[in-house]
Enzyme design. Sequence first.
Site, PDB file in Angstrom:
ATOM      1  CG  ASP A  32      -2.039   0.977   1.154  1.00  0.00           C
ATOM      2  OD1 ASP A  32      -3.191   0.539   1.257  1.00  0.00           O
ATOM      3  OD2 ASP A  32      -1.794   2.200   1.007  1.00  0.00           O
ATOM      4  CB  ILE A  33       1.484   4.033  -2.340  1.00  0.00           C
ATOM      5  CG1 ILE A  33       0.082   4.417  -2.776  1.00  0.00           C
ATOM      6  CG2 ILE A  33       2.163   3.115  -3.349  1.00  0.00           C
ATOM      7  CD1 ILE A  33       0.089   5.348  -3.999  1.00  0.00           C
ATOM      8  CD  GLN A  95     -15.069  -0.094  -1.553  1.00  0.00           C
ATOM      9  OE1 GLN A  95     -16.208  -0.285  -1.148  1.00  0.00           O
ATOM     10  NE2 GLN A  95     -14.546  -0.727  -2.594  1.00  0.00           N
ATOM     11  CG  HIS A 101      -8.827  -2.827  -1.670  1.00  0.00           C
ATOM     12  ND1 HIS A 101      -9.750  -2.104  -2.382  1.00  0.00           N
ATOM     13  CD2 HIS A 101      -8.679  -2.174  -0.495  1.00  0.00           C
ATOM     14  CE1 HIS A 101     -10.139  -1.052  -1.677  1.00  0.00           C
ATOM     15  NE2 HIS A 101      -9.513  -1.078  -0.522  1.00  0.00           N
ATOM     16  CG  HIS A 103      -6.629  -2.575   3.784  1.00  0.00           C
ATOM     17  ND1 HIS A 103      -5.876  -1.464   3.483  1.00  0.00           N
ATOM     18  CD2 HIS A 103      -7.876  -2.309   3.328  1.00  0.00           C
ATOM     19  CE1 HIS A 103      -6.644  -0.564   2.888  1.00  0.00           C
ATOM     20  NE2 HIS A 103      -7.855  -1.041   2.782  1.00  0.00           N
TER      21      HIS A 103
HETATM   22  P1  5GP Z   1      -9.675   1.556   1.100  1.00  0.00           P
HETATM   23  O1  5GP Z   1      -9.595   2.929   1.703  1.00  0.00           O
HETATM   24  O2  5GP Z   1     -10.533   1.575  -0.150  1.00  0.00           O
HETATM   25  O3  5GP Z   1     -10.047   0.452   2.040  1.00  0.00           O
HETATM   26  O4  5GP Z   1      -8.202   1.226   0.672  1.00  0.00           O
HETATM   27  C1  5GP Z   1      -7.616   1.704  -0.487  1.00  0.00           C
HETATM   28  C2  5GP Z   1      -6.136   1.613  -0.280  1.00  0.00           C
HETATM   29  O5  5GP Z   1      -5.516   1.740  -1.527  1.00  0.00           O
HETATM   30  C3  5GP Z   1      -5.589   2.743   0.611  1.00  0.00           C
HETATM   31  O6  5GP Z   1      -4.948   2.183   1.736  1.00  0.00           O
HETATM   32  C4  5GP Z   1      -4.642   3.474  -0.291  1.00  0.00           C
HETATM   33  O7  5GP Z   1      -3.472   3.882   0.364  1.00  0.00           O
HETATM   34  C5  5GP Z   1      -4.328   2.445  -1.364  1.00  0.00           C
HETATM   35  N1  5GP Z   1      -3.995   3.027  -2.639  1.00  0.00           N
HETATM   36  C6  5GP Z   1      -4.629   4.049  -3.271  1.00  0.00           C
HETATM   37  N2  5GP Z   1      -4.047   4.280  -4.458  1.00  0.00           N
HETATM   38  C7  5GP Z   1      -3.030   3.401  -4.578  1.00  0.00           C
HETATM   39  C8  5GP Z   1      -2.060   3.158  -5.583  1.00  0.00           C
HETATM   40  O8  5GP Z   1      -2.004   3.805  -6.631  1.00  0.00           O
HETATM   41  N3  5GP Z   1      -1.177   2.147  -5.360  1.00  0.00           N
HETATM   42  C9  5GP Z   1      -1.209   1.397  -4.220  1.00  0.00           C
HETATM   43  N4  5GP Z   1      -0.301   0.426  -4.096  1.00  0.00           N
HETATM   44  N5  5GP Z   1      -2.105   1.600  -3.245  1.00  0.00           N
HETATM   45  C10 5GP Z   1      -3.003   2.599  -3.421  1.00  0.00           C
END
Ligand code: 5GP
Length: 139
Positions: A32-33, A95, A101, A103
């Site tokens: 995760d970035i 989200q 995805h 984590h």
């Molecule tokens: P969510 O908030 O939807 O549960 O998680 C999305 C995750 O994707 C976040 O932790 C965010 O840091 C990660 N993320 C967003 N854009 C990118 C990207 O371009 N590359 C990677 N590796 N992770 C990303």
Amino acid sequence: MAETDCIFCNIIAGEIPSFKLYEDARTYAMMDINPFNDGHCLVITKAHSINLLDADPADLAAVLPAAQIIARAIETALEPEGINIIQANGPAAGQTVYHYHSHIFPRRLNDGALLNWGHAPGDMGKIEEIYNKIMAELG
Ligand code: 5GP
Ligand code: ZN
């Protein structure tokens, strides 16, 4: 089916770089970035779906074994004090990327992640009422 405006579809297609950890026929794992803790990474499905609710069960079935492979590597490499597998569906769940995805979320004691809620006894009548609503959908 890949979505051209989906960041994770673009990563899988190799159009956006990532720190790829693992892939198999149905899943892709990467760092995760925006990591919360060291080792925070993601297992995503190769097929585009918005989240758990519309994903193919066969893809979902592939996610946990992939998560186990990554979690074991993190356990050995980083020795965290715990690992959560977390997955968000919808805005109130946190989200932000609308491609399935999970984590892999390494934890440290007292790391302050706001994921641990207290255990207060529930109202059994209310629980039963909600239970009946869900069961009505499950048939
Ligand atoms: P969510 O908030 O939807 O549960 O998680 C999305 C995750 O994707 C976040 O932790 C965010 O840091 C990660 N993320 C967003 N854009 C990118 C990207 O371009 N590359 C990677 N590796 N992770 C990303
Ligand atoms: Zn996608």
